[in-house]
Design an enzyme around this catalytic site. Sequence first.
Site, PDB file in Angstrom:
ATOM      1  N   CYS A 163      32.599  46.416  27.301  1.00 48.24           N
ATOM      2  CA  CYS A 163      33.361  45.580  28.246  1.00 48.24           C
ATOM      3  C   CYS A 163      34.072  46.393  29.316  1.00 48.24           C
ATOM      4  O   CYS A 163      34.136  45.973  30.481  1.00 48.24           O
ATOM      5  CB  CYS A 163      34.357  44.706  27.491  1.00 48.24           C
ATOM      6  SG  CYS A 163      35.413  45.600  26.326  1.00 48.24           S
ATOM      7  N   HIS A 256      40.771  43.913  31.530  1.00 50.16           N
ATOM      8  CA  HIS A 256      40.716  45.370  31.489  1.00 50.16           C
ATOM      9  C   HIS A 256      40.866  45.913  32.917  1.00 50.16           C
ATOM     10  O   HIS A 256      40.167  45.456  33.840  1.00 50.16           O
ATOM     11  CB  HIS A 256      39.381  45.865  30.932  1.00 50.16           C
ATOM     12  CG  HIS A 256      39.227  45.681  29.457  1.00 50.16           C
ATOM     13  ND1 HIS A 256      40.240  45.252  28.625  1.00 50.16           N
ATOM     14  CD2 HIS A 256      38.142  45.895  28.651  1.00 50.16           C
ATOM     15  CE1 HIS A 256      39.776  45.206  27.368  1.00 50.16           C
ATOM     16  NE2 HIS A 256      38.518  45.589  27.365  1.00 50.16           N
TER      17      HIS A 256
END
Length: 366
Positions: A163, A256
């Site tokens: 990810c 993120h």
Amino acid sequence: MNDNQLNRKMKVGIVGATGYVGQRFATILSDHPWFQVTVLAASARSAGKTYREATADRWNIDRPMPPEMADMILLDAADINALTKEVDFLFCAVDMPKAELITLEEALARTETPVVSNNSANRWGEDIPVIIPEINPHHCDIIPLQKKRLGTERGFIVTKPNCSIQTFMPPLAPLMEFEPDRIFVCTYQAISGAGKTFKSWPEMEYNLIPFISGEEEKTEREPLKIWGHITDGKFVSAALPVITAQCYRVPVQEGHTAAVSVAFRKPVSIEEILVRWQEYRSLPQKLNLPTAPKQPIHYLTDNDRPQVALDANRENGMAISVGRLRTDPLLDYKFACLSHNTIRGAAGGAVLTAELLVKQGFIRNK
């Protein structure tokens, strides 16, 4: 394939439906124009329960459970025949040891059921592609060779990458002709990447942990496979750019962030980079895939952007937000970028990959 060539909505299953990413899959696939969820599966301790019962005290995400799935009975993820007999293909996001996952996903594929995996276990298979649809859709060309190894006509495995690398790889994609040579990246990763909430992981409140097991290795190596090529029926990783990474867990639920510094072999100006980001469109946009962001990269001019709270959900969580492009005294340029880790980085990225595979003719109605 065009939308009218689908005989019917494709029947899909989610293996690992009760986990954080499995819940994301459920919400993204609800009312999907091409796909209909007909199978939900989880570990043996949840099998036999309804989806509502199994997640009663641990529905973790910010969207409600799809009502059409709430009363579906969960199957045992180990029951290969039950999982595959009623679906055209499967998404796999089940939490299992690596060796068991490799065995499970291969067993599923050998039933002539394509598997689009969110797991890391099979990412380093020599004939298993790791796909970011905007960057390396041509890596799906290896699928016929993988099917030959598996002895299948339609079953295969495709994986999505880690990810965190989906924060910085898309912004670099339109700049590859300038030959990035060295990259330093520091990622600041949300707790949902570990399948956690602040309720289940209270130690993360007001805290930062400067280590995520295996994450720096994935961040440094996986991009090189994605930027690599196919030779003699297997993937060969790119030699460059050299990537060094530090990965931190931070007290953020979703999103993120990455701080990136990059050196190029060929000269490029800030103005040229900004134009490339603004104009960048790739195959998912050209094919008008249902989950694809209309504009993959959004550059934000405010010095305090991108921010998780303001920007992680851009274009339904599928777009990358970039900011603070400036010169770097050690390398050439540096910038900050942000992606939604459980949507773009996980379930949404896998759904987009499945849409690409449908368009390419690799996934078809059974």
